[in-house]
Design an enzyme around this catalytic site. Structure first.
Site, PDB file in Angstrom:
ATOM      1  N   SER A   1      -7.826   9.755   0.711  1.00 36.46           N
ATOM      2  CA  SER A   1      -7.665  10.364   2.038  1.00 36.46           C
ATOM      3  C   SER A   1      -6.885  11.670   2.012  1.00 36.46           C
ATOM      4  CB  SER A   1      -6.984   9.380   2.993  1.00 36.46           C
ATOM      5  OG  SER A   1      -5.730   8.978   2.475  1.00 36.46           O
TER       6      SER A   1
ATOM      7  N   ASP B   1       4.114   9.969   7.277  1.00 34.68           N
ATOM      8  CA  ASP B   1       4.100   8.567   6.868  1.00 34.68           C
ATOM      9  C   ASP B   1       4.492   8.378   5.419  1.00 34.68           C
ATOM     10  OD1 ASP B   1       1.876   9.480   5.512  1.00 34.68           O
ATOM     11  OD2 ASP B   1       0.464   8.038   6.370  1.00 34.68           O
TER      12      ASP B   1
ATOM     13  N   HIS C   1       0.521  10.916   3.640  1.00 31.31           N
ATOM     14  CA  HIS C   1      -0.444  11.928   4.058  1.00 31.31           C
ATOM     15  C   HIS C   1       0.285  13.202   4.478  1.00 31.31           C
ATOM     16  CE1 HIS C   1      -2.570   8.060   4.612  1.00 31.31           C
ATOM     17  NE2 HIS C   1      -3.567   8.743   4.064  1.00 31.31           N
TER      18      HIS C   1
END
Length: 252
Positions: free
Chosen positions: A54, A230, A233
């Site tokens: 991601s 977080d 990310h």
């Protein structure tokens, strides 16, 4: 209308990013020092492929086969690095792709490697992978998962070298910041995953992008959440810093 507070926040973010980038400029080049990185690995006509999870995906739009498409490059470090390359080398006919997929671990890269890597025949292949290999298994035997990660990564790179012997490899250091989802449970296991990735870079003589080292310096300028809310990310500032680190490593 943009408020003065928003403008001040933007300016403070930019100043912190620039300062961290300045610190990185010397350290990253040394960390990337290897026969492969004696000069820029980006040459005219190069096909460049970003791969990973991601962090690389960064919300990219799927199903766009063309190179250099803004939506297909996502909104993270891969897009920012690609944009800089395309601005700096407008006549070089570079073709840049992002094939990161959110949630991927090494074995999931391997499962789609023919279509999302070999078929593209990249001249430069950049891989950032590892955070999910620990994040998805925090309640499992992390020593066993480390062994799986190392074996899977080695197998993937061996396969890649056999299929694409002339491709220049760029391995990026998995990283986390101590905030958000990242707590003491991640350590010291995560450091061992980082070490395994570095071992792969040394074994396969690749360019190495020292992202954890970079963020360890960046948090001296601004708190961890500034760079990655977080802990995993990156924010806009974090993505910009990553792009700078990547460009420094491949251009050293």
């Amino acid at each position: 209308m943009t408020s003065s507070l928003d403008r001040r926040h933007f300016l403070s973010t930019g100043i912190a990013s620039a300062a961290a980038a300045g610190m990185l400029a010397s350290g990253s080049a040394k960390a990337a020092d290897s026969p492969a990185s004696a000069e820029s690995i980006i040459t005219p006509g190069s096909t460049i492929l970003f791969q990973g999870d991601s962090i690389t995906d960064a919300g990219r739009k799927r199903g766009i086969p063309e190179a250099n498409d803004q939506a297909a490059l996502g909104g993270g470090y891969a897009f920012l690095a690609a944009a800089e390359l395309l601005v700096d080398h407008p006549k070089a006919e570079l073709k840049i792709y992002n094939r990161g997929i959110s949630g991927n671990k090494v074995n999931q890269l391997a499962a789609r490697w023919q279509e999302d890597c070999f078929d593209l025949k990249p001249d430069v292949l950049s891989i950032l992978i590892g955070v999910n290999d620990i994040w998805h298994h925090l309640n499992d035997d992390l020593e066993k998962m480390l062994e799986v990660y190392g074996n899977d990564y080695q197998e993937l790179l061996t396969r890649t070298k056999a299929e694409l012997p002339e491709t220049k490899l760029v391995l990026c250091e998995p990283f986390v910041l101590r905030c958000g989802a990242v707590n003491d449970k991640w350590f010291p296991a995560f450091d061992n995953f980082r070490a395994a990735a570095k071992q792969m870079a040394e074994e396969f003589d690749t360019i190495w992008v020292p992202y954890q080292t970079m963020f360890d310096e960046a948090v001296k300028l601004a708190p961890p959440a500034h760079w990655a809310g977080d802990g995993v990310h990156p924010s806009a500032a974090g993505a910009a810093l990553m792009a700078h680190g990547w460009m420094t490593a491949v251009s050293a």
